[in-house]
Design a protein around this motif. Structure first.
Motif, PDB file in Angstrom:
ATOM      1  N   HIS A  85       0.776  -1.046  -0.243  1.00  0.00           N
ATOM      2  CA  HIS A  85      -0.079   0.037   0.063  1.00  0.00           C
ATOM      3  C   HIS A  85       0.970   1.148  -0.043  1.00  0.00           C
ATOM      4  CE1 HIS A  85      -3.471   2.290   1.385  1.00  0.00           C
ATOM      5  NE2 HIS A  85      -2.868   3.197   1.616  1.00  0.00           N
ATOM      6  N   HIS A  89       1.630   4.602  -2.931  1.00  0.00           N
ATOM      7  CA  HIS A  89       1.850   5.924  -2.615  1.00  0.00           C
ATOM      8  C   HIS A  89       3.193   6.450  -3.030  1.00  0.00           C
ATOM      9  CE1 HIS A  89      -1.715   6.714  -0.354  1.00  0.00           C
ATOM     10  NE2 HIS A  89      -1.576   5.767   0.658  1.00  0.00           N
ATOM     11  N   HIS A 103      -6.007   8.824  -1.827  1.00  0.00           N
ATOM     12  CA  HIS A 103      -6.396   7.513  -2.423  1.00  0.00           C
ATOM     13  C   HIS A 103      -7.351   7.695  -3.659  1.00  0.00           C
ATOM     14  CE1 HIS A 103      -5.528   6.226   1.885  1.00  0.00           C
ATOM     15  NE2 HIS A 103      -4.639   5.631   1.185  1.00  0.00           N
ATOM     16  N   PHE A 107      -4.183   5.833  -7.408  1.00  0.00           N
ATOM     17  CA  PHE A 107      -4.176   4.921  -6.338  1.00  0.00           C
ATOM     18  C   PHE A 107      -4.962   3.790  -6.688  1.00  0.00           C
ATOM     19  CE2 PHE A 107      -4.373   2.931  -2.405  1.00  0.00           C
ATOM     20  CZ  PHE A 107      -3.007   3.093  -1.817  1.00  0.00           C
ATOM     21  N   ILE A 124      -7.827   0.225   1.154  1.00  0.00           N
ATOM     22  CA  ILE A 124      -7.574   1.680   1.186  1.00  0.00           C
ATOM     23  C   ILE A 124      -7.190   1.830   2.794  1.00  0.00           C
ATOM     24  CG2 ILE A 124      -8.780   3.805   1.225  1.00  0.00           C
ATOM     25  CD1 ILE A 124      -8.155   3.076  -1.723  1.00  0.00           C
TER      26      ILE A 124
HETATM   27 ZN   LIG Z   1      -2.736   5.086   2.005  1.00  0.00          ZN
END
Ligand SMILES: [Zn+2]
Length: 235
Positions: A85, A89, A103, A107, A124
């Protein structure tokens, strides 16, 4: 089924996992970055960075640090998904892509793509508890405690994966609980029960329960690790 490995993130582990996923999912395009551990209660992972406003209103991002929580014992697959995750980013920020929100569109597209392609479960928000009460037929891995109560009735508790070590001990402290057996099962029957973060047993009909334990595999706790017992050998 391999043992469910429960662990705490360490810097070498995060670095090795970063390198592995960089090659696997990002074509090695991410530059190595400093890694830090945190015992803050507010997050499981984050990318720290600096940003500067540019001439035409966009941001320039720099000075990235990958921060991963070392507060909790977590299943290894969850730690991997947390790192992935944050790597999404990092990819977006370091490529200076301007997403629609934290997000945002980029993303979500990358997350869906990685989940589908590499059979991951990046989300998320990394939820600590999966309190999914809705009845559904998806096969999900449950960590199930079957308790024999002092009045002879049966109770069950599904453990939140992040809390299983604690719950393993706590459930025995409930005064009405006489003994416990632990299983892993994917039977959708259990989807209707909340995943406990605190020890609490739900009464179940023993006959109905037995029907749903056919495919369950016993779990064993040795020290701070939980193992799936192999079926007995037939001589
Ligand atoms: Zn995040």
């Amino acid at each position: 089924m391999p043992p469910l490995k429960i662990m705490v993130a360490t810097i070498p582990y995060v670095e090795a996992t970063f390198a592995r996923f960089n090659d696997l999912c990002f074509e090695g395009r991410l530059k190595p970055l400093p890694v830090r551990l945190s015992r803050a209660r507010s997050f499981l992972g984050k990318i720290e960075f600096k940003r500067k406003r540019q001439l035409f209103g966009s941001w320039k991002y720099s000075d990235f640090v990958l921060v991963v929580s070392s507060l909790l014992d977590l299943p290894e697959t969850l730690i991997e998904d947390i790192i992935l995750h944050e790597m999404i980013h990092y990819f977006i920020l370091s490529q200076q892509l301007q997403d629609t929100s934290t997000h945002g569109v980029i993303f979500k597209r990358m997350m869906r793509d990685i989940n589908a392609r590499y059979n991951r479960n990046v989300t998320i928000s990394h939820r600590f508890t999966e309190d999914e009460n809705e009845l559904d037929n998806r096969r999900r891995q449950h960590l199930l405690c079957v308790a024999k109560l002092s009045d002879g009735r049966a109770g069950i508790m599904l453990a939140a994966h992040t809390r299983v070590l604690q719950l393993w001990n706590d459930v025995k402290q409930i005064p009405s609980v006489e003994s416990c057996r632990w299983f892993t099962t994917t039977d959708p029957f259990f989807n209707r029960y909340p995943r406990a973060v605190r020890a609490k047993v739900y009464l179940v009909d023993e006959y109905e329960l037995e029907q749903h334990l056919n495919d369950a595999r016993p779990l064993q706790k040795i020290g701070r690790k939980i193992y799936v017992q192999s079926p007995p050998v037939q001589n």
